[in-house]
Enzyme design. Structure first.
Site, PDB file in Angstrom:
ATOM      1  N   LYS A  79       0.852  -1.194   0.000  1.00 54.05           N
ATOM      2  CA  LYS A  79       0.000   0.000   0.000  1.00 54.05           C
ATOM      3  C   LYS A  79       0.888   1.244   0.000  1.00 54.05           C
ATOM      4  O   LYS A  79       1.927   1.263   0.670  1.00 54.05           O
ATOM      5  CB  LYS A  79      -0.902  -0.017   1.239  1.00 54.05           C
ATOM      6  CG  LYS A  79      -1.988   1.053   1.253  1.00 54.05           C
ATOM      7  CD  LYS A  79      -2.870   0.925   2.489  1.00 54.05           C
ATOM      8  CE  LYS A  79      -3.994   1.942   2.513  1.00 54.05           C
ATOM      9  NZ  LYS A  79      -4.853   1.809   3.706  1.00 54.05           N
ATOM     10  N   SER A 154      -9.768   1.873   2.641  1.00 54.47           N
ATOM     11  CA  SER A 154      -8.845   2.603   1.809  1.00 54.47           C
ATOM     12  C   SER A 154      -7.800   1.724   1.103  1.00 54.47           C
ATOM     13  O   SER A 154      -7.206   2.168   0.129  1.00 54.47           O
ATOM     14  CB  SER A 154      -8.116   3.638   2.647  1.00 54.47           C
ATOM     15  OG  SER A 154      -7.294   3.014   3.603  1.00 54.47           O
ATOM     16  N   SER A 178     -10.010  -0.356   6.890  1.00 52.92           N
ATOM     17  CA  SER A 178      -9.355  -0.187   5.589  1.00 52.92           C
ATOM     18  C   SER A 178      -8.679  -1.415   5.007  1.00 52.92           C
ATOM     19  O   SER A 178      -8.295  -1.400   3.835  1.00 52.92           O
ATOM     20  CB  SER A 178      -8.344   0.955   5.670  1.00 52.92           C
ATOM     21  OG  SER A 178      -9.013   2.186   5.565  1.00 52.92           O
TER      22      SER A 178
END
Lengths: 505, 491
Positions: A79, A154, A178
């Site tokens: 990420k 996210s 997330s």
């Protein structure tokens, strides 16, 4: 051998046994990226050459028997809010468009030491603020199961990349859901460990007291192996706990006999006062409709509810004791979360000022430079949360908002403690619906915030939770089952999830 | 008119702690160094970095708290103080607001003379009396970097070497009423902290900084007046002048029927005046909140006990012990114990066999002279007790005479040379060998017949001249007693 159908652990084994190589695995991933990335846009940064070179280097070390772990040679995605030395780390924000860290996040280093190879950095909501990956400054990511839908967020890029075969596993971060929510929306496994299990060093902070790094992957086994690799004591993070019970793979047993599992009526929209054996209950469509519009189980989709209850039934058939109970204070989780996370974010994001790194707007003086840099560099959602956070910390409001939120947070934690006195784990949905259509959430932010209702309280209480695929809706969009454990009880979660995964297929 | 007003002063004192590494990372705290050479991702506020508390900082803070009679906060936290400025890489300073490590302490200062009321209340008729200055709290925090503004350039530069250097801030109660008291209080703090080894407390180098909060009120009133805060006070002299100036300014305002505004002012030492930095209206909202990256500190009984057991003998106790153990004047005791470093050297030299009076003489005489000449403080003394002990032994055993000893001492003071090696290498040992001396004296007598004549005519000065000539010929190394003795014999 169809490499992309293998799990991370299966691939690692195949490489170790010489049936394939790290380079072949990386080539397979890169050719999949070639095919699907243009539409899906899972990544912000991909460095093919570097990835292949690294894979070749890792293969040499595997051949030399220097690397013998289960993840050696396995391509992974990271990420874009986890620092990677020498590789762009943007947090999906324009303000870090050119930021190349001088060091790697601890979780990333641990995996690289174990021989995993970085494919690239995945798309996300800007600074992890959002639930759809639509707040990214670098464009949206599409759901591999249905391209008109979001992948969740996210960590949407990480989840979509795993689901699309653009990597074998990914790292994400979870502040209010997330990891679990995009895993649920993309049909992969995702885990948020107990707060303090994985070092946050190198994770660009959003809500420091809630953030945890965790895996997104194909199987529960992968999840245990990855977690075991990254849950290593690190003196660089004062909030990390040196755990000795991190042999998570030991929990991969198909056995839930006697395990006590509670389903919060507030989550699923069941009758509030009926406790007992689920098998003796009717869960008809009508009943479900009634609750989905009632006060409890707000907005829960009937197909989500049915899938989750089916999963509960499977575990029950395997010998778990499943019952319904009341988990208090659920409705307070969202306001408490947005107060605490925004407060911390408003301070954490102060360092992005155009002075030391990242984007700097042209301006005459210092204060104009600050204003322009931050006005132009941050997106709408981020600015909204910075303002909210600054407000709740302002003198005169601190007690009424921030302190009160901390008190309610403690009460939520207590409600969970009471539940775990009775249950080994709590079972429920990850999200009330499957992945929304692109664009839908941004027009209705309250709906987006409410979508986090089942995941947020877990972060507030610092608990571990796992998201496991448990079916799809009529449009083919995946549904996720959430199992929540008491602090440090990841093994129970892994064992229940593993059992479910084995029995479902 | 001015006599109707009483000055009320409280101090905020920042002290840089003498740790090897910074408060939240492993970077060196050493002063100087190329800009940004003592930095890492943590102290330059790189994204994703986290602070980890240096335990030494806590130890020093607790030690200072115990020495100033504070209550130690057993569950304490760090808070973030948010404000944008480029010297602060994170745009927040990690400090303590809600639960500072030490609270409610005091130090005692000794004052002489004028404050009759206090003197009487202490049951003393005059001269010295003791005052308690309350300490509101002591908290731990990090220092900021340093900005460089180049005139005519459209940019400024920042050096983060100081960013993250540990500080404690000691906040006093408004218990002081004069510059003398303020300086006595600062001297007392300095002495305590130096004795603890927690800091060198140099005002000039900024390792101790004081901000003065001052208000005035009519004598006899109980309520406090509106106060101002004075910053940029780099010396005791600046503090004294700033207090006098600010007192006068406030009284003038009040006498003119105006109000004092609550504001922060900056002292300009060159112009001997102050100007406004910030008024209360543009005071910042720092949005303090507990730093979620740092876990609360739980001070255990064992930890406290360990710090307590390590507390040194402080100045007052030391003075009493010196009076008992060493036969040296009170004046010497006061000077020596006024610096922990000098007291350490004194004690170590005595322990190595140096006679206390002789050791004290070297410190009180040559050492103070050389410190003054070189513009140094007692903390800057670099020679080792071993070398001083050797030097004293060499003079006692008459290996060197006092003239040579002073020369060797100066070399020792500057470069900490080993006096034995130095004397041997340069052949500075005293010559008391009769044969050698006799030859030189015979030559001196032969070439100074006039003086010999004078001597025999009863002129005492001639003797001195001849001794001088002999010493000169011996390059100062002759034993003066032997020279005298032999000269008389040969004449």
């Amino acid at each position: 051998m169809e490499l992309l159908s293998l799990s991370a652990v299966e691939l690692g084994k195949a490489i170790k046994e010489g049936r394939t190589t790290a380079v072949e695995a990386m080539e397979a991933v890169l050719s999949q990226i070639e095919k699907s990335e243009e539409v899906l846009h899972c990544y912000i940064t991909i460095n093919k050459k570097k990835a292949l070179n690294k894979a070749a280097e890792v293969q040499r070390r595997i051949d030399a028997k220097e690397l013998t772990g289960p993840l050696a040679g396995v391509p992974m995605a990271v990420k874009d809010n986890l620092c990677t030395e020498g590789m762009l780390t943007t947090c999906a924000s324009a303000i870090l468009a050119n930021y190349v860290p001088t060091y790697s996040a601890e979780a990333v280093s641990r995996l690289e030491k174990a021989g995993a190879v970085i494919v690239g950095k995945t798309n996300m909501d800007e600074f992890a603020m959002g639930s759809t990956t639509e707040t990214s400054a670098y464009g949206v990511t599409r759901n591999p199961h249905h391209r008109e839908h979001v992948p969740g967020g996210s960590s949407g890029g990480s989840a979509a990349a795993v689901a699309a075969g653009e990597c074998f596993f990914a790292l994400g971060s979870d502040t209010g859901g997330s990891i679990r929510q995009p895993a649920s929306h993309c049909g992969v496994v995702g885990m948020k460990p107990t707060y303090g299990t994985v070092s946050r060093y190198g994770l660009v902070a959003y809500g420091s007291s809630l953030d945890q790094v965790g895996p997104l992957c194909k199987t529960v086994e992968d999840c245990a192996v990855i977690l075991q690799t990254i849950a290593v004591p690190d003196t660089k993070d004062a909030t990390q706990i040196a755990r000795e019970d991190t042999d998570f793979t030991s929990a991969l047993k198909k056995d839930v006999r006697g395990m006590r599992i509670g389903i919060p009526g507030d989550y699923i929209g069941l009758s509030p006062r009926k406790h007992g054996d689920l098998s003796s209950k009717e869960h008809g469509e009508e009943n479900c409709q009634e609750y989905s519009h009632g006060e409890r189980g707000i907005g829960i989709d009937s197909q989500v509810r049915e899938s989750v209850l089916r999963a509960a039934k499977i575990l029950m058939e395997q010998g778990a004791v499943v019952e319904e109970f009341d988990l208090d204070l659920v409705e307070y989780a969202i306001p408490v979360y947005y107060t605490i996370a925004a407060a911390e974010a408003s301070s954490n994001l102060e360092r992005f000022d155009g002075i030391k790194y990242g984007f700097r707007a042209g301006a005459k003086g210092l204060h104009e430079m600050y204003k322009k840099t931050r006005s132009q560099g941050f997106g709408q959602e981020v600015k909204k949360r910075i303002m909210l956070g600054s407000y709740v910390l302002s003198s005169g409001y601190y007690d009424a908002y921030y302190l009160k939120a901390l008190r309610v947070k403690a009460m939520i934690k207590k409600a969970f403690e009471q539940a775990f006195a009775k249950y080994d784990c709590i079972l429920g949905p990850v999200a009330p619906t499957t992945a929304p259509k692109l664009g839908e959430s941004l027009t209705d932010p309250m709906k987006m915030y409410l979508g986090d209702i089942y995941t947020i309280s877990v972060n507030l209480a610092g608990l571990p939770a796992i998201s496991v695929p448990c079916g799809s809706d009529s449009r083919g969009l995946p549904i996720g089952l959430q199992l929540i454990g008491d602090c440090f009880q990841e093994k129970k979660l892994l064992q229940a999830a593993y059992t479910y995964e084995k029995c479902r297929s | 008119m001015a006599k109707e007003y009483e000055t009320v002063i409280g101090l905020e004192v920042h002290v840089e702690l003498a740790t090897k590494t910074k408060i939240f990372c492993g970077c060196s705290t050493e002063f100087g160094g190329r800009p940004n050479s003592h930095t890492c991702p943590v102290c330059t506020g790189m994204p994703g970095t986290l602070p980890v508390l240096n335990k030494k900082v806590l130890e020093h803070a607790v030690a200072v708290g115990l020495a100033t009679h504070c209550e130690i906060t057993r569950y304490c936290k760090f808070d973030r103080k948010n404000y944008f400025y480029p010297d602060n890489p994170q745009n927040y300073q990690v400090s303590q607001l809600y639960l500072p490590i030490c609270q409610n302490g005091y130090v005692e200062i000794e004052m002489t003379g004028r404050d009759n009321e206090d003197a009487l209340s202490q049951g003393q008729r005059e001269e010295t009396f003791t005052r308690k200055i309350g300490i509101h709290e002591i908290h731990m925090e990090e220092d900021a970097g340093k900005l460089f503004h180049d005139h005519g350039k459209d940019y400024s530069l920042v050096d983060y070497n100081r960013s993250g250097v540990p500080l404690i801030e000691i906040v006093s109660e408004p218990h002081m009423h004069s510059a003398e008291e303020v300086i006595a209080y600062l001297e007392k703090l300095r002495l305590i902290i130096q004795y603890l080894g927690a800091s060198d407390c140099k005002l000039q180098e900024g390792s101790m900084r004081a901000d003065v909060n001052l208000s005035v009120r009519k004598v006899g009133t109980k309520e406090l007046g509106t106060r101002t805060e004075m910053k940029n006070l780099g010396s005791f002299r600046a503090i004294s002048r700033a207090i006098a100036s600010e007192r006068e300014r406030q009284i003038e305002l009040l006498e003119a029927g105006k109000m004092v505004t609550q504001e922060t002012r900056r002292w300009d030492e060159a112009k001997e005046t102050s100007y406004v930095m910030r008024t209360k209206e543009d005071a910042r909202d720092y949005r303090y909140f507990p730093d979620p990256d740092l876990v609360p500190i739980v001070v255990s009984e064992e930890f406290l006990e360990e710090i307590r057991s390590r507390q040194p003998e402080f100045c007052a106790e030391k003075r009493k012990r010196y009076q008992r153990e060493y036969d040296i004047p009170q004046y010497d005791i006061d000077i020596i114990t006024n610096s922990k470093h000098m007291a350490d050297i004194f004690e170590a030299t005595v322990a190595l066999g140096g006679e206390p009076k002789k050791v004290s003489n070297w410190l009180m005489g040559e050492t103070l002279r050389l410190l003054k000449e070189n513009g140094l403080a007692p903390e800057d003394i670099r020679f080792s007790p071993e070398h001083l002990a050797k030097l004293i032994a060499m003079t006692e055993k008459r290996v060197i005479n006092t003239t040579v000893a002073k020369e060797v001492f100066e070399k020792m003071f500057l470069e900490d040379i080993d006096p034995e090696v130095y004397v041997a290498e340069r052949g500075l040992s005293m010559v008391s060998d009769e044969g050698a001396l006799r030859r030189v004296i015979e030559e001196v007598i032969a070439s100074n017949q006039q003086s010999v004549q004078d001597y025999h005519n009863g002129k005492d000065r001639a003797m001195g001249f001849l001794v001088g000539q002999t010493m000169k010929a011996m390059k100062g190394k002759a034993d003066p007693a032997a020279v005298n003795h032999l000269l008389k014999e040969l004449l």
